[in-house]
Design an enzyme around this catalytic site. Structure first.
Site, mmCIF file in Angstrom:
data_model
loop_
_atom_site.group_PDB
_atom_site.id
_atom_site.type_symbol
_atom_site.label_atom_id
_atom_site.label_comp_id
_atom_site.label_asym_id
_atom_site.label_seq_id
_atom_site.Cartn_x
_atom_site.Cartn_y
_atom_site.Cartn_z
ATOM 1 N N ARG A 83 -12.844 17.355 15.178
ATOM 2 C CA ARG A 83 -11.883 17.294 13.808
ATOM 3 C C ARG A 83 -12.547 17.000 12.940
ATOM 4 O O ARG A 83 -13.152 16.575 12.892
ATOM 5 C CB ARG A 83 -11.063 15.455 14.385
ATOM 6 N N HIS A 127 -7.450 13.793 4.542
ATOM 7 C CA HIS A 127 -7.561 12.584 5.028
ATOM 8 C C HIS A 127 -8.093 12.251 3.737
ATOM 9 O O HIS A 127 -9.218 11.870 2.638
ATOM 10 C CB HIS A 127 -8.810 13.117 5.369
ATOM 11 N N GLU A 172 -4.625 7.776 8.637
ATOM 12 C CA GLU A 172 -4.097 6.378 7.836
ATOM 13 C C GLU A 172 -4.289 6.474 6.664
ATOM 14 O O GLU A 172 -3.673 6.000 5.728
ATOM 15 C CB GLU A 172 -5.392 6.218 7.872
ATOM 16 N N ASN A 298 -6.163 5.372 15.455
ATOM 17 C CA ASN A 298 -7.494 4.935 14.857
ATOM 18 C C ASN A 298 -7.862 3.071 15.796
ATOM 19 O O ASN A 298 -7.018 3.232 14.963
ATOM 20 C CB ASN A 298 -8.152 5.423 13.643
ATOM 21 N N TYR A 300 -10.995 0.118 15.495
ATOM 22 C CA TYR A 300 -11.726 -0.090 15.448
ATOM 23 C C TYR A 300 -11.792 -1.863 15.682
ATOM 24 O O TYR A 300 -12.954 -2.167 16.384
ATOM 25 C CB TYR A 300 -12.082 -0.248 14.138
ATOM 26 N N GLU A 352 -10.196 8.388 16.276
ATOM 27 C CA GLU A 352 -11.251 7.508 15.783
ATOM 28 C C GLU A 352 -11.374 5.889 16.870
ATOM 29 O O GLU A 352 -10.757 5.503 16.687
ATOM 30 C CB GLU A 352 -11.330 7.754 14.340
HETATM 31 C C1 GCO Z 1 -10.877 5.654 8.768
HETATM 32 C C2 GCO Z 1 -11.251 6.719 8.719
HETATM 33 C C3 GCO Z 1 -12.798 7.313 8.302
HETATM 34 C C4 GCO Z 1 -13.621 6.072 7.672
HETATM 35 C C5 GCO Z 1 -14.125 5.665 9.574
HETATM 36 C C6 GCO Z 1 -14.453 4.150 9.136
HETATM 37 O O1 GCO Z 1 -9.477 6.503 9.919
HETATM 38 O O2 GCO Z 1 -10.546 5.055 7.865
HETATM 39 O O3 GCO Z 1 -10.534 8.174 8.974
HETATM 40 O O4 GCO Z 1 -12.584 8.053 7.522
HETATM 41 O O5 GCO Z 1 -14.652 6.209 8.046
HETATM 42 O O6 GCO Z 1 -12.628 4.373 9.613
HETATM 43 O O7 GCO Z 1 -13.773 2.647 8.040
#
Ligand code: GCO
Length: 446
Positions: A83, A127, A172, A298, A300, A352
């Site tokens: 990607r 992006h 995002e 994505n 986290y 992600e």
């Molecule tokens: C995101 C971004 C990334 C960041 C990652 C860590 O989607 O936020 O794609 O560019 O680097 O998430 O913060």
């Protein structure tokens, strides 16, 4: 070294797509090479105190010249897909008008390089590196930018559409809208909630128009968008905290997801925004909810909120990444199960997932057992959700390389490959070897 929890590739479907992810501004460098225009991130990096280490994307990982050996690295991992994103100002320096052939030639080589190595190209069109020329006239807050984006997307499609497996319009939109226009911590650094909500609307609209336009042009790539998502929980199991968590989830997730899936904004959030709601023209919402071939997520962390303004979330350091984000793999299952329950979802791709840690290089090795554990535990959580009925088609680690982490500059390292910036040398971390071994045990049932 701790032993990462075992998880095997053969517990996922045969055709599940495994990959790694990057984005143009974070790795390419060559910010003024070969006719590239400037982006709002080039501009933002010049502002005092905008970036933690006062760095910028001028060199980054020098991927613009090292792309071949970087693709060899991706290929050595045994993944199926890569990607990446296209830098809009590299291929159309001002964001309107003339295209830059040298810029397009770079992505032409890159895409062919992926295909030659058997890697599926997953392309992101935006992006975050909007051409500065468009920011001069308001950037994403100006409705004209919507049509500029559709034009750019159609041009990319005419050149690469038949070689791309997947096209994501925006990465995002919440980040662009809120961090870029409300808190001001990301480019372009504006601080108005009303502006942020108009930006979010224009991003969604440009997404819908692009999907429709590309389909009309016969594009065969799978078309979608990527949203960042965290499940929200109340600090205490009381009514006030629960309501707060639901509003938080509404502001950050449902505000973007429901226009895309249902064709309207969630009424609770609309009410909460009061006068800071976007101007919506007739027909916009129908346009935004053009059917998606995939929804990128994505993931986290989770968010925990309280109705008590004095409350502060305290996470023990061993449960945090270097970003200060709580490590909470079960949040990924919770999130996916909730979405599966609440909506008629298109196929999902985890576009992600990953973690920043302070890595150390020891005699040419990086023993990043915490990253490895983070990734393995999230794959277990993903697998759990899939076994409970959620359709997920792929998973991408963020990120292939340590890179320019936006306002954190080069202080945070997300890569499974270490980058020594002065020498631009790449060193596979233990997590990269772990992922390689994971990917290479292709359905070898013993
Ligand atoms: C995101 C971004 C990334 C960041 C990652 C860590 O989607 O936020 O794609 O560019 O680097 O998430 O913060």
């Amino acid at each position: 070294m701790t032993h990462a929890t075992p998880i095997r590739r053969d517990t996922f479907p045969n055709d599940f797509v495994w990959g790694v992810a990057t984005s143009a501004f974070q790795i390419e460098g060559a910010s003024e090479a070969d006719g590239k225009g400037t982006s709002i991130w080039d501009d933002f990096c010049r502002l005092p105190n905008a970036i933690a280490d006062s760095s910028n994307g001028t060199v980054a990982c020098d991927h613009y010249s090292k792309w071949e050996s970087d693709l060899d690295l991706v290929s050595s991992l045994g993944v199926d897909a890569y990607r990446f994103s296209i830098s809009w100002p590299r291929v159309q320096p001002k964001g309107s008008g003339k295209f830059n052939e040298t810029g397009f030639a770079f992505y032409d080589r890159l895409i062919d390089g992926m295909l030659a190595r058997g890697l599926k190209p997953y392309c992101t069109l935006n992006h975050w590196d909007l051409p500065s020329g468009l920011q001069t006239s308001g950037g994403w807050s100006n409705r004209d930018t919507v049509q500029r984006f559709v034009d750019y997307a159609c041009e990319v499609n005419s050149r690469f559409g038949n070689r791309l497996v997947s096209i994501c319009t925006h990465n995002e939109p919440w980040v662009i809208a809120v961090l870029g226009h409300q808190t001001g911590s990301f480019a372009p650094g504006a601080t108005s909630r009303l502006l942020a909500m108009q930006v979010a609307h224009n991003l969604l609209l440009s997404h819908g128009l692009t999907v429709t336009a590309l389909r009309q042009l016969g594009c065969k790539a799978s078309l979608g968008i990527v949203l960042n998502m965290s499940p929200s929980e109340g600090a205490q199991p009381n009514a006030a905290d629960t309501a707060m968590a639901e509003l938080e989830f509404g502001i950050n997730v449902r505000w973007y997801l429901e226009p895309l899936l249902l064709g309207n904004y969630p009424s609770d959030v609309w009410k909460h925004l009061s006068t800071d709601v976007p101007t919506v023209a007739a027909g916009d919402m129908d346009c935004i909810c053009a059917p998606l071939d995939f929804l990128g997520i994505n993931y986290y962390m989770r968010t925990v909120v309280s109705a008590d303004p004095t409350w502060k979330q305290r996470v023990p350091p061993e449960n945090c990444t270097d970003m200060g984000w709580e490590i909470y793999p079960q949040g990924l299952s919770q999130l996916l199960l909730r979405l599966h329950h609440d909506y008629d979802l298109p196929p999902i791709v985890i576009t992600e997932n990953g973690a920043a840690f302070q890595d150390e290089v020891n005699e040419g090795s990086v023993h990043d057992s915490r990253r490895q554990e983070y990734l393995a535990s999230h794959l277990i959580a993903l697998n759990n959700a899939m076994h409970q009925g959620v359709r997920v088609d792929g998973y991408f680690i963020w990120s292939l390389l340590d890179n320019f982490e936006w306002s954190s500059g080069y202080t945070k390292r997300f890569g499974i490959v270490h980058v020594d910036y002065p020498s631009q040398q790449r060193i596979l971390k233990d997590s990269a070897y772990w992922y390689r071994d994971f990917c290479n045990k292709k359905n070898s049932r013993k």
